[in-house]
Design a protein around this motif. Structure first.
Motif, PDB file in Angstrom:
ATOM      1  N   GLY A   1       0.823  -1.210   0.000  1.00 29.32           N
ATOM      2  CA  GLY A   1       0.000   0.000   0.000  1.00 29.32           C
ATOM      3  C   GLY A   1       0.855   1.258   0.000  1.00 29.32           C
ATOM      4  O   GLY A   1       0.528   2.247  -0.678  1.00 29.32           O
TER       5      GLY A   1
ATOM      6  N   GLY B   1       2.112   2.071  -3.396  1.00 30.92           N
ATOM      7  CA  GLY B   1       1.092   2.750  -4.179  1.00 30.92           C
ATOM      8  C   GLY B   1       1.008   4.227  -3.831  1.00 30.92           C
ATOM      9  O   GLY B   1       0.895   5.083  -4.719  1.00 30.92           O
TER      10      GLY B   1
ATOM     11  N   GLY C   1       4.216  -4.918  -4.879  1.00 27.01           N
ATOM     12  CA  GLY C   1       3.811  -3.515  -5.015  1.00 27.01           C
ATOM     13  C   GLY C   1       4.076  -2.938  -6.397  1.00 27.01           C
ATOM     14  O   GLY C   1       4.323  -3.652  -7.364  1.00 27.01           O
TER      15      GLY C   1
ATOM     16  N   SER D   1      -4.926   3.020  -2.210  1.00 27.19           N
ATOM     17  CA  SER D   1      -3.714   2.569  -1.523  1.00 27.19           C
ATOM     18  C   SER D   1      -3.755   2.952  -0.054  1.00 27.19           C
ATOM     19  O   SER D   1      -3.327   2.177   0.819  1.00 27.19           O
ATOM     20  CB  SER D   1      -2.480   3.177  -2.193  1.00 27.19           C
TER      21      SER D   1
END
Length: 395
Positions: A8, A11, A65, A374
């Motif tokens: 996350g 992102g 990712g 994200s």
């Protein structure tokens, strides 16, 4: 879940970079010659999951990712806009202007086209002071300069041509304010007096009057109103403090001698003498050739702009002021405007930015949603970890 937080976060970092690229594009939507960029994304490496099967039999693989790989420049030509400044130029077609720092160094290529002359007489790109390069008379690539072109030397008068009708029924005619330029550029005004010669039809005497001094010049003749080919006289003029110089007075071409009462229209048609001139304007034509106009009406041509093109623009790297440098200088193919696939030069206009505002706003929404998603992943993974720690604490 720690991996989920890391994914996350990747992102968040990548979409924030995307927002930075969009912000720069939008901020430069009115910047002349600006080329918009887009950010490329790519997934990061994969990890083999711990399962009871080998990878070849369907073992699990987990991504780690997203990464911002780099930017891509859009070299599409922008719309042009008129500026009225003859030193603003755009390229109609392929090519880049070639510039260089005053101390030399690598070439910087640009399509901005907003130029001016600095105090040293070099053509420079506004806001950067990079000197614009062109070809001199020897075909060598050098900075474009006004060196030795700031002033136009005077030219002494050598020939004056006349036109009009010298009335055959008149007895005299004067041509006032005949201007003579000496070798130093000083202007002198004299008068030419013409008088019909008594007893010789069609023959006129010509004399010069300079103040109170009268000087005989010669005779001109007409046959049935047509001037004789010999009607070319030489006037020797001696200005104070300078040696005498000869001026040809041509009465043999665009003149006649027909009856028109006492009224004659004979006057000066042209004179080749010019006074000294100072630079008044500099322009460039469609082939990039510099033309200098002087206060005395004379013109002089100078150097020619150089343009560069590349087989692939992927070799160009953005720098400040809308410029680009080449990763390998040998990739630049430098030539003259209008040749070898290079575009022509258009003066008094600049190429605008190629930013598409509608497309940028669409990308902005995508980046915003990606960033929000994200962020939600990080928040959810954090909540799950908190619940896990609470369960362990209760145990």
């Amino acid at each position: 879940m720690f991996d989920s937080i890391f994914i996350g976060m990747s992102g968040l970092q990548s979409f924030s970079k995307g927002l930075k690229v969009i912000s720069n594009n939008v901020a430069n939507m009115n910047t002349a010659g600006f080329k918009s960029t887009t950010l490329n994304f790519g997934d990061m490496y994969y990890q083999q999951g711990a399962s009871g099967f080998r990878a070849s039999y369907g073992g699990a693989q987990f991504g780690t990712g997203v990464a911002a790989l780099g930017t891509h420049v859009n070299f599409q030509q922008g719309d042009t806009r008129q500026t009225g400044n003859p030193l603003d130029m755009s390229i109609a077609g392929e090519g880049f202007f070639v510039t260089q720092d005053a101390n030399g160094g690598d070439h910087v290529y640009t399509r901005v086209g907003q130029f001016d002359f600095d105090d040293a007489g070099y053509l420079v790109e506004k806001g950067t002071d990079r000197r614009v390069l062109g070809f001199n008379s020897n075909g060598t690539l050098v900075p474009i300069s006004l060196d030795a072109m700031r002033n136009n030397s005077p030219q002494a008068t050598t020939e004056i041509e006349f036109l009009g009708n010298l009335s055959s029924t008149a007895t005299a005619h004067s041509i006032n304010s005949v201007k003579l330029i000496d070798s130093l550029g000083a202007e002198h005004t004299v008068r030419l007096d013409l008088a019909a010669k008594t007893g010789e039809t069609g023959v006129w005497t010509v004399k010069m009057v300079d103040g109170t001094t009268e000087t005989a010049v010669g005779e001109i003749k007409f046959t049935a109103g047509t001037p004789a080919a010999s009607n070319v006289l030489t006037l020797n003029y001696a200005p104070a403090g300078l040696p005498a110089f000869g001026v040809t007075l041509d009465f043999s071409k665009s003149i006649t001698s027909f009856a028109s009462g006492t009224s004659s229209t004979l006057t000066v048609a042209s004179s080749d003498g010019v006074v000294a001139g100072t630079l008044s304007q500099v322009t460039f034509d469609e082939t990039g050739v510099m033309t200098v106009t002087y206060s005395n009406g004379e013109e002089s041509t100078g150097m020619q702009l150089a343009l560069a093109q590349f087989e692939s623009t992927d070799a160009l790297v953005q720098t400040t002021g809308g410029g680009f440098t080449a990763s390998d200088p040998k990739d630049a193919q430098i030539g003259r405007p209008g040749s070898k696939g290079l575009g022509n030069i258009a003066s008094s206009q600049v190429e605008g930015s190629n930013v598409n505002l509608s497309a940028e706003f669409s990308e902005l929404i995508v980046m915003q949603r990606g960033y929000q998603a994200s962020s939600q992943i990080v928040s959810t993974a954090n909540d799950m970890l908190r619940e896990l720690f609470e369960m362990k604490g209760r145990g």
